[in-house]
Write a protein that holds these residues in place. Sequence first.
Motif, PDB file in Angstrom:
ATOM      1  N   TYR A 452       0.794  -1.220   0.000  1.00 17.93           N
ATOM      2  CA  TYR A 452       0.000   0.000   0.000  1.00 17.93           C
ATOM      3  C   TYR A 452       0.832   1.279   0.000  1.00 17.93           C
ATOM      4  N   GLN A 464      -5.226   4.723   2.939  1.00 17.83           N
ATOM      5  CA  GLN A 464      -4.419   3.591   2.465  1.00 17.83           C
ATOM      6  C   GLN A 464      -4.869   3.306   1.034  1.00 17.83           C
ATOM      7  N   CYS A 500     -14.753  -1.896   8.578  1.00 18.70           N
ATOM      8  CA  CYS A 500     -13.973  -3.100   8.296  1.00 18.70           C
ATOM      9  C   CYS A 500     -14.961  -4.253   8.249  1.00 18.70           C
ATOM     10  N   ARG A 506     -12.326   1.531  10.579  1.00 13.49           N
ATOM     11  CA  ARG A 506     -10.866   1.648  10.636  1.00 13.49           C
ATOM     12  C   ARG A 506     -10.449   2.868  11.456  1.00 13.49           C
ATOM     13  N   GLU A 525      -0.270  -2.633  11.221  1.00 13.53           N
ATOM     14  CA  GLU A 525      -1.677  -2.885  11.542  1.00 13.53           C
ATOM     15  C   GLU A 525      -1.693  -3.868  12.712  1.00 13.53           C
ATOM     16  N   ARG A 528      -6.479  -6.071  13.348  1.00  8.03           N
ATOM     17  CA  ARG A 528      -7.148  -5.870  12.063  1.00  8.03           C
ATOM     18  C   ARG A 528      -7.922  -4.545  12.025  1.00  8.03           C
ATOM     19  N   CYS A 529      -7.597  -3.754  11.014  1.00 10.03           N
ATOM     20  CA  CYS A 529      -8.245  -2.460  10.779  1.00 10.03           C
ATOM     21  C   CYS A 529      -7.918  -1.409  11.848  1.00 10.03           C
ATOM     22  N   TYR A 531      -4.661   0.688  12.869  1.00  2.25           N
ATOM     23  CA  TYR A 531      -3.342   0.964  12.302  1.00  2.25           C
ATOM     24  C   TYR A 531      -2.491   1.796  13.265  1.00  2.25           C
TER      25      TYR A 531
HETATM   26  C1  MAN Z   1      -7.978  -4.222   3.396  1.00  2.00           C
HETATM   27  C2  MAN Z   1      -6.942  -3.377   4.082  1.00  2.00           C
HETATM   28  C3  MAN Z   1      -6.310  -4.108   5.229  1.00  2.00           C
HETATM   29  C4  MAN Z   1      -7.368  -4.675   6.149  1.00  2.00           C
HETATM   30  C5  MAN Z   1      -8.372  -5.465   5.384  1.00  2.00           C
HETATM   31  C6  MAN Z   1      -9.500  -5.912   6.305  1.00  2.00           C
HETATM   32  O1  MAN Z   1      -7.365  -5.269   2.750  1.00  2.00           O
HETATM   33  O2  MAN Z   1      -7.584  -2.229   4.538  1.00  2.00           O
HETATM   34  O3  MAN Z   1      -5.447  -3.242   5.933  1.00  2.00           O
HETATM   35  O4  MAN Z   1      -6.793  -5.489   7.157  1.00  2.00           O
HETATM   36  O5  MAN Z   1      -8.900  -4.705   4.338  1.00  2.00           O
HETATM   37  O6  MAN Z   1     -10.418  -6.678   5.638  1.00  2.00           O
END
Ligand code: MAN
Length: 554
Positions: A452, A464, A500, A506, A525, A528-529, A531
């Motif tokens: 990213y 992102q 998310c 997020r 991260e 999850r979600c 950061y």
């Molecule tokens: C995307 C990004 C990741 C996140 C996933 C969650 O791929 O935003 O950073 O962990 O979604 O599903």
Amino acid sequence: MAVRVAALGGRSLGLGLLLLLVAAAAATEVKRPRGVSLQNRHFYEENIPFTCLDGSKTIPFHEVNDDYCDCKDGSDEPGTSACPNGSYHCSNAGHRSEYIPSSHVNDGICDCCDTTDEYNSGATCLNTCKEQGRKERENMQKMAEMAKEGFKLKQQLIEDAKKSREDKQLKLAELQKEKANWEIQVESLRTVKEAAEQPEQEAKDTHKNAWDEVQAAHNLEKNKAKAAETFKELDDNEDGFITMNEIQTHAELDSDGDGVVSEQEAETLLGGVSHVDVASFQEVVWAGIQDKYKSEAVTETPIVPEVPVEGGADSSREVDHEDHRKDEDEDDYGEGQDEGVGDDDSEDDGEEEEEEEEEDGAGEDYYKNRPSHVPEKEGTEEEKMPAYDEETQVLIDVAEKARNEFSEAEKLLKEVESSIGSIEKELLVDFGPDGEYAYMFDQCYEMTTNEYVYKLCPFNKVAQKPKHGGSETNLGVWSSWAGPENNKFSFMKYDHGTGCWQGPNRSTMVKLSCGRETMVLSTSEPSRCEYLMEFSTPAFCQEGVHDGSDHDEL
Ligand code: MAN
């Protein structure tokens, strides 16, 4: 067994103190049992019974470090691996002392840079303390220099922020004045506009009403023509009367739903008489049947829509007939249009002319006499209202100009209001104790990882974007400073980002550190979600402190 080691104690020392201690340690050796720190030395007096540090037991001094665990807290075996919960102190002369778990003593792996943890394992350890210490001191030196420079930059940032804040306040006052002027302008232009719109509307209404009248007259005329045509169609024996029998030939006129027009029904349709002439038909009968009546011409010769063949034969006569009728209608009120009327249908023409004479209304006069400044378009459709006359058009133009001037002024007022809004919003943001973070407002800082491109726009949002295409994901919008009470400006919080899947919205925490450059140092991260970004800025530098975080541990 007691050993003589160089002593260096304490964690989290400032550079000055560290250097002092390193120098002192080089000169002093203090006798104490193996694995005991300088600070704890007084608990281990030679030849005096030793009391476990948790006070649980007292043992003869010679049982200290005898490779047998007596104390629950492991304090009788600071230099062996006998106690599972004990810890061993390496002095690490030349570097920084540290504690390691007792289990690491003589396990064959070199843990302490002074090698003392492996005194009986046969492992060959190299004393790297001096080298490590030197590197660390260099590092700390660099950090200290950076902090100093950063702090200097910060002073400039503070000065700039102060100036910029003053400028913004002045600009705000200016815009407020501008706003007041525009408000007056807008109001006066609104009055001008409304004054121009009134006669404009009246003239447009007059035009429209006249047009409605023309249309109504034409519809009436068409309807009469249709009635006459129908009369001819129904009058099978052409005797000039429509009889019940003739009505009965049109089953669609059945009123009771049995599919047949009975004599009774026919009589009712004829207005209670057995036959009607053309005048009665038009006045009495036609209104009652016109919705249901199906023209024989249409039903008998259905018009099959065909793709016209170039140079091919004419389609049905009826179509021609209808076309001509349309042309004629247009000709009636379309100016300067003289589309040919075919020789066929001369009968119809005659009838129409008669009716026109009767039905010519005020509306038609209006259009016949009006001087149109816009030439009629050729082939104007029947329903299209003709262009406005010159006088009306002048009123429309005047009103249009007034409308434009009004909306232009209104637009400018809105722009001024929006600028005021943005400045007011900016002035309300907490840019740190001395406004040192203000310079980041309206800026974005990016960092690219394998997957990213992360973007931090301080006091605005974090985003992102997949490196190889795809849309941007919002990782949170500015929420607040979120450091601990004594260090509030060490973390920024951004939340309410894109939801998310099966998770929270997020959000991002931004951990600030002191640095010459303003830049994103890392992104991760942790859950999850959720950061975490590390972000360096001179605005975070403190006088004489290299960094407010990690490096205290060094
Ligand atoms: C995307 C990004 C990741 C996140 C996933 C969650 O791929 O935003 O950073 O962990 O979604 O599903």
